[in-house]
Design a protein around this motif. Structure first.
Motif, PDB file in Angstrom:
ATOM      1  N   GLU A 112       0.940  -1.097   0.096  1.00 26.63           N
ATOM      2  CA  GLU A 112       0.015  -0.068  -0.084  1.00 26.63           C
ATOM      3  C   GLU A 112       0.883   1.403  -0.086  1.00 26.63           C
ATOM      4  O   GLU A 112       0.611   2.065  -0.907  1.00 26.63           O
ATOM      5  CB  GLU A 112      -0.831  -0.027   1.207  1.00 26.63           C
ATOM      6  N   ARG A 113       1.923   1.310   0.899  1.00 26.55           N
ATOM      7  CA  ARG A 113       2.930   2.474   0.776  1.00 26.55           C
ATOM      8  C   ARG A 113       3.484   2.700  -0.517  1.00 26.55           C
ATOM      9  O   ARG A 113       3.618   3.794  -1.075  1.00 26.55           O
ATOM     10  CB  ARG A 113       3.919   2.206   2.121  1.00 26.55           C
ATOM     11  N   ARG A 116       1.415   3.971  -3.702  1.00 26.75           N
ATOM     12  CA  ARG A 116       1.115   5.279  -3.804  1.00 26.75           C
ATOM     13  C   ARG A 116       2.255   5.987  -4.667  1.00 26.75           C
ATOM     14  O   ARG A 116       1.933   7.013  -5.407  1.00 26.75           O
ATOM     15  CB  ARG A 116       1.216   5.967  -2.420  1.00 26.75           C
ATOM     16  N   ASP A 117       3.459   5.646  -4.200  1.00 28.23           N
ATOM     17  CA  ASP A 117       4.726   6.445  -4.962  1.00 28.23           C
ATOM     18  C   ASP A 117       4.862   5.829  -6.444  1.00 28.23           C
ATOM     19  O   ASP A 117       4.934   6.514  -7.527  1.00 28.23           O
ATOM     20  CB  ASP A 117       6.090   6.129  -4.323  1.00 28.23           C
TER      21      ASP A 117
END
Length: 153
Positions: A112-113, A116-117
């Protein structure tokens, strides 16, 4: 022996643009994922495929096919992901030879982290620089390429 069907100048130009662009885009995505999240593109792809699977798990053979990796390479990549606590492997209860890869809660949070990028990189270097009709053409083209490859396996 028959003569090869050589590419004409326009075909050669388009082919080289594809090869150069795809290699460079993959390098950018790999660099960004490693720098920001400690993941390679191949590790990220495995996490994505597992996150989309029922119960966040797939048999290793199925995962290898979906992630476009050999079983041997997948095994090494999953070992790295296991060491990071992102993936867990379990024996298949009804097939002694089968092994499941399972995305852990920690792995899902890491994905999930990273997503985003990663989506920003994909947008910046691919989606936002291609006209919508060209993007649709790329989708159609690589659907056909994947079908041809699948038909020849």
């Amino acid at each position: 022996m028959s003569e090869p069907r050589w590419l004409d100048a326009a075909q050669q130009h388009d082919w080289r643009a594809y090869v150069d662009g795809s290699v460079r885009l993959n390098e950018i995505m790999d660099r960004d994922l490693k720098t920001k999240h400690g993941l390679s593109v191949s590790e990220y792809e495995i996490l994505v495929r597992l996150s989309e699977a029922p119960d966040r798990r797939l048999r290793m053979a199925e995962l290898a096919a979906h992630a476009s990796q050999s079983r041997s390479r997948l095994s090494h990549t999953c070992s790295r992901l296991e060491a990071k606590g992102l993936v867990k492997r379990d024996n298949c209860p009804n097939d002694k030879r089968g092994v499941f890869a399972h995305l852990t809660d920690e792995g899902f949070a890491a994905l999930e982290r990273a997503a985003r990028d990663h989506v920003e990189t994909v947008r910046d270097f691919f989606i936002d620089v291609i006209e919508p009709e060209d993007l649709a053409a790329i989708g159609r083209a690589f659907t056909a390429v994947n079908k041809r490859i699948g038909d020849n396996r």
